[in-house]
Design a protein around this motif. Sequence first.
Motif, PDB file in Angstrom:
ATOM      1  N   UNK A  17       0.823  -1.203   0.000  1.00 43.97           N
ATOM      2  CA  UNK A  17       0.000   0.000   0.000  1.00 43.97           C
ATOM      3  C   UNK A  17       0.864   1.263   0.000  1.00 43.97           C
ATOM      4  N   UNK A  18       2.059   1.156  -0.524  1.00 42.46           N
ATOM      5  CA  UNK A  18       3.023   2.253  -0.412  1.00 42.46           C
ATOM      6  C   UNK A  18       2.548   3.555  -1.052  1.00 42.46           C
ATOM      7  N   UNK A  19       1.756   3.479  -2.111  1.00 42.72           N
ATOM      8  CA  UNK A  19       1.336   4.719  -2.770  1.00 42.72           C
ATOM      9  C   UNK A  19       0.562   5.635  -1.827  1.00 42.72           C
ATOM     10  N   UNK A  20       0.021   5.118  -0.729  1.00 45.67           N
ATOM     11  CA  UNK A  20      -0.738   5.945   0.217  1.00 45.67           C
ATOM     12  C   UNK A  20       0.147   6.762   1.148  1.00 45.67           C
ATOM     13  N   UNK A  21       1.443   6.432   1.230  1.00 47.55           N
ATOM     14  CA  UNK A  21       2.335   7.147   2.152  1.00 47.55           C
ATOM     15  C   UNK A  21       3.595   7.666   1.465  1.00 47.55           C
ATOM     16  N   UNK A  22       3.597   7.736   0.147  1.00 52.81           N
ATOM     17  CA  UNK A  22       4.793   8.089  -0.620  1.00 52.81           C
ATOM     18  C   UNK A  22       5.037   9.601  -0.674  1.00 52.81           C
ATOM     19  N   UNK A  23       5.429  10.149   0.474  1.00 50.39           N
ATOM     20  CA  UNK A  23       5.829  11.560   0.532  1.00 50.39           C
ATOM     21  C   UNK A  23       4.788  12.496  -0.044  1.00 50.39           C
ATOM     22  N   UNK A  24       5.240  13.492  -0.778  1.00 58.02           N
ATOM     23  CA  UNK A  24       4.339  14.474  -1.370  1.00 58.02           C
ATOM     24  C   UNK A  24       3.461  13.874  -2.476  1.00 58.02           C
ATOM     25  N   UNK A  25       3.805  12.683  -2.916  1.00 56.12           N
ATOM     26  CA  UNK A  25       3.008  12.001  -3.942  1.00 56.12           C
ATOM     27  C   UNK A  25       1.966  11.060  -3.346  1.00 56.12           C
ATOM     28  N   UNK A  26       1.811  11.080  -2.024  1.00 63.46           N
ATOM     29  CA  UNK A  26       0.873  10.160  -1.366  1.00 63.46           C
ATOM     30  C   UNK A  26      -0.500  10.234  -2.016  1.00 63.46           C
ATOM     31  N   UNK A  27      -1.069   9.080  -2.219  1.00 67.15           N
ATOM     32  CA  UNK A  27      -2.391   8.875  -2.811  1.00 67.15           C
ATOM     33  C   UNK A  27      -2.456   9.119  -4.315  1.00 67.15           C
ATOM     34  N   UNK A  28      -1.365   9.531  -4.948  1.00 64.26           N
ATOM     35  CA  UNK A  28      -1.326   9.628  -6.413  1.00 64.26           C
ATOM     36  C   UNK A  28       0.074   9.312  -6.946  1.00 64.26           C
ATOM     37  N   UNK A  29       0.726   8.386  -6.270  1.00 67.17           N
ATOM     38  CA  UNK A  29       2.093   8.009  -6.614  1.00 67.17           C
ATOM     39  C   UNK A  29       2.123   6.883  -7.643  1.00 67.17           C
ATOM     40  N   UNK A  30       3.166   6.884  -8.465  1.00 69.74           N
ATOM     41  CA  UNK A  30       3.362   5.741  -9.359  1.00 69.74           C
ATOM     42  C   UNK A  30       4.160   4.637  -8.670  1.00 69.74           C
ATOM     43  N   UNK A  31       4.704   4.925  -7.476  1.00 72.06           N
ATOM     44  CA  UNK A  31       5.393   3.898  -6.682  1.00 72.06           C
ATOM     45  C   UNK A  31       4.327   3.181  -5.858  1.00 72.06           C
ATOM     46  N   UNK A  32       3.943   1.999  -6.289  1.00 73.95           N
ATOM     47  CA  UNK A  32       2.817   1.285  -5.697  1.00 73.95           C
ATOM     48  C   UNK A  32       3.209   0.377  -4.545  1.00 73.95           C
ATOM     49  N   UNK A  33       4.450  -0.078  -4.522  1.00 77.93           N
ATOM     50  CA  UNK A  33       4.856  -0.999  -3.474  1.00 77.93           C
ATOM     51  C   UNK A  33       6.354  -1.026  -3.294  1.00 77.93           C
ATOM     52  N   UNK A  34       6.770  -1.517  -2.131  1.00 75.70           N
ATOM     53  CA  UNK A  34       8.181  -1.759  -1.822  1.00 75.70           C
ATOM     54  C   UNK A  34       8.296  -3.230  -1.461  1.00 75.70           C
ATOM     55  N   UNK A  35       9.437  -3.815  -1.762  1.00 75.74           N
ATOM     56  CA  UNK A  35       9.639  -5.195  -1.324  1.00 75.74           C
ATOM     57  C   UNK A  35      11.097  -5.456  -1.002  1.00 75.74           C
ATOM     58  N   UNK A  36      11.273  -6.416  -0.114  1.00 78.88           N
ATOM     59  CA  UNK A  36      12.579  -6.990   0.176  1.00 78.88           C
ATOM     60  C   UNK A  36      12.458  -8.446  -0.230  1.00 78.88           C
ATOM     61  N   UNK A  37      13.448  -8.924  -0.958  1.00 76.83           N
ATOM     62  CA  UNK A  37      13.352 -10.302  -1.419  1.00 76.83           C
ATOM     63  C   UNK A  37      14.692 -10.855  -1.810  1.00 76.83           C
ATOM     64  N   UNK A  38      14.671 -12.033  -2.386  1.00 74.10           N
ATOM     65  CA  UNK A  38      15.887 -12.682  -2.839  1.00 74.10           C
ATOM     66  C   UNK A  38      16.305 -12.063  -4.161  1.00 74.10           C
ATOM     67  N   UNK A  39      17.583 -11.846  -4.306  1.00 79.55           N
ATOM     68  CA  UNK A  39      18.091 -11.117  -5.456  1.00 79.55           C
ATOM     69  C   UNK A  39      17.863 -11.843  -6.765  1.00 79.55           C
TER      70      UNK A  39
END
Length: 159
Positions: A17-39
């Motif tokens: 749900x990252x687009x809801x808290x993405x700085x000044x772009x919150x709620x209209x961000x193109x960054x939709x998610x963050x993940x940590x995973x295997x390379x």
Amino acid sequence: MKIPTSLMHKPVIVSENYERVDGRSANHSDAKGLSLGLTQWNDREKVDVSAQVWRYTEEKGAGQSEELPLHRVLDLTLLVCRSMLHFRESYRYQDLYDPENPVVDRIGLQGDAMTVAVCTENDNIKEDIKRFNQALSDNDELMGERLRALSRILKDMGY
């Protein structure tokens, strides 16, 4: 946005749900998610953990390389730190997380919260989470050195 699990980056911990808290772009961000995973370059011999910013724009689709705004770097840091804290206590769970409650935390930001959760959409999560945990453990000294440096600097800054 559901973070893709069929690509080379195998997500283990996600914030979908990252687009809801993405700085000044919150709620209209193109960054939709963050993940940590295997390379994406991992093989059975060498497993490493990486971070991914999942963007979507109509012009170019997902998975772009990008310069990161500083707040996103800090948000990734929050995701890394909260994930590391989870894995310190994950031995309590048979599968290193609670399948009935895969949400690890909700970190309050900008009037909403960034959800931190185990990626249950990953069909190989039971194997991948064990490999992820082992990679964190293998890099504990390396990460610890950087976290101690970060802690000192944050204290010097008054945080």
